[in-house]
Each structure stands twice: as structure tokens, then as C-alpha cells.
Design an enzyme around this catalytic site. Sequence first.
Site, PDB file in Angstrom:
ATOM      1  N   SER A 115      83.472   5.477  53.870  1.00 38.17           N
ATOM      2  CA  SER A 115      83.598   6.127  53.307  1.00 38.17           C
ATOM      3  C   SER A 115      83.414   4.672  51.782  1.00 38.17           C
ATOM      4  CB  SER A 115      84.244   7.051  52.441  1.00 38.17           C
ATOM      5  OG  SER A 115      85.835   6.795  52.680  1.00 38.17           O
ATOM      6  N   CYS A 116      84.687   3.486  52.632  1.00 35.31           N
ATOM      7  CA  CYS A 116      84.906   2.296  52.323  1.00 35.31           C
ATOM      8  C   CYS A 116      85.122   1.736  52.918  1.00 35.31           C
ATOM      9  CB  CYS A 116      85.806   3.384  51.739  1.00 35.31           C
ATOM     10  SG  CYS A 116      87.697   3.030  52.801  1.00 35.31           S
ATOM     11  N   GLY A 117      83.959   1.419  54.258  1.00 37.94           N
ATOM     12  CA  GLY A 117      84.944  -0.081  55.113  1.00 37.94           C
ATOM     13  C   GLY A 117      85.931   0.590  55.773  1.00 37.94           C
ATOM     14  N   CYS A 119      89.907   0.184  56.623  1.00 32.56           N
ATOM     15  CA  CYS A 119      90.376   0.416  54.887  1.00 32.56           C
ATOM     16  C   CYS A 119      91.706   0.778  55.574  1.00 32.56           C
ATOM     17  CB  CYS A 119      90.289   1.868  54.390  1.00 32.56           C
ATOM     18  SG  CYS A 119      88.216   1.336  53.589  1.00 32.56           S
TER      19      CYS A 119
END
Length: 270
Positions: A115-117, A119
Site C-alpha cells: 500500500s505504501c512501500g 513503511c
Amino acid sequence: MIVHDESGAALTELTFERLTPDGGVEAIDRMLAEEVPVAIEFNGIGYAVLMATPSDIGDLVLGFALAERLIGPTDGTFDVDTHRTAQGIVVRATLPQASMPALIERVRHRASESSCGICGIENLEQAIRPLPRVTTQVRADRAAIFRALDALAAHQPLNAATGAAHAAAWVSPDGAIRLVREDVGRHNAFDKLIGAMALSGADWEGGFALLSSRCSYEIVEKAVLSQCPLLVTISAPTALATERAAEAGMPLVVLARSDAILLRSSATLP
């Protein structure tokens, strides 16, 4: 371990135009390696989609599950059903119930990564997880490595036909190639090899893994988790790959060519 493999062909023939600097045009036929999406479900949970050559799919999924640390080599039966669709291959694998906590934890981290690398500290720890020590001993010397290098091409039919496939080989201590798996992806080829060995109950027997690729940290991790006593790759390593191999106590040979090989100065061969 039970595998139902319904994978498709690994080759496609297409016609190209061969253009030369002097203006020449010639129609030629070329064999191309297939590359299809392989969607993997573990215990009914969608886990990953790999782009892979559609052969030895059961080996691939088993090796992938071992590399993901979802199962161990002695975790019992491993049931795999593969289904060819118009879009690719769907694989439904049943892991032992004891694997469920690890599966759920890995799915949670993979969801946040997609979803966001990568993290936060927690995901950084998951990306570079501690490795066990390699306790197996290599019995192969430099002559065995050169012998295997000379023989590898004869065990790569997919690459011979297409020029587009990587190979991962299990080599005995005397340099004889025991088993090879090919794939357009170097990670997939190694997962297939490790899965095939696990499925047959084979171990490295003091031999080594020979890969026709560069040596990344993921390749090192797969080798270490399979207790491979020596990893040999034809291309160069990354700095992290050499660090991870040293931490696990696994000798590493890289840039392995017919005229010379590079052995990490901290490692030894028989």
C-alpha cells in the site's frame, strides 16, 4: 508432499524481422520464454502474484513458502492445486495449521508494503530479518566449481531455446550437476530448485548451489534458509548479499567464470 501440477507450456514461437545496418531485412522465427502471472493462495488467503515461467509450479510454490518462512522443511504434507486460466495460473496451497500465525503475520506486513512501500521500523525489521547460521559443511573444491560451470549450459534447454531464462542448479561435491530448474526470474528458478529438493527429501550433501544470475541479498537468504553449504553465482553480488552471507557463515563465490572465480576473503574452500 502432494503436488497437482497443471502448468502450461514454457515456450512460444514468434516471427520477427531481422534488420541489418546495410538495409537488409530477413524474416526469422524465434522461440520465446513464456512469462505469466502466478497467483498464490495459502489456506484460502491471497498472498502473492509472481511473474514466472509456467513450469514446475509445484516446486516454485513450495520453495517460495520455505523462503517466506511460512513452513519449515519438516512441517508435513504440502498440498498444491494449480489451475490454468486465461489470465495466468492460480495456485491454491494448503499449509499445515501450525503455519497460520506466521501466514497471518506475513500477510499483514505484505499488505502494508504494497500500500505504501516499506513503511516504518517494524517493516524494516521484516525486510532484513535475522538469518540462522549455516551448519552444513561444503565438501566441494575449486575444481568442482569449474567443472560445474563448464557443464551448466548443457542443462539449460529453456535458455538454449530462448536466451531469456535463468538456471539454478544443485551440484554434488565432485562438480556433477544433480538437478536444475529454469525460469525467466532468477528468484523463481532458485525457489523451484529448493522446492524440488524439499519435495524429494534431498539435501545438499556437501555440494553447492550454482546460479546463472547476480547475487542479491534475497538469493543469499534463500540459500541460507535451505542450509546450502556454498552459493556460487555467475554474476556479481551486492554489498548486502556479501554481508548477509558472512553473518550466516555461508561461503560465497561470485563472478564465477571459466577462467576465474571470486571467493570472499573471509571464506574458505576445501
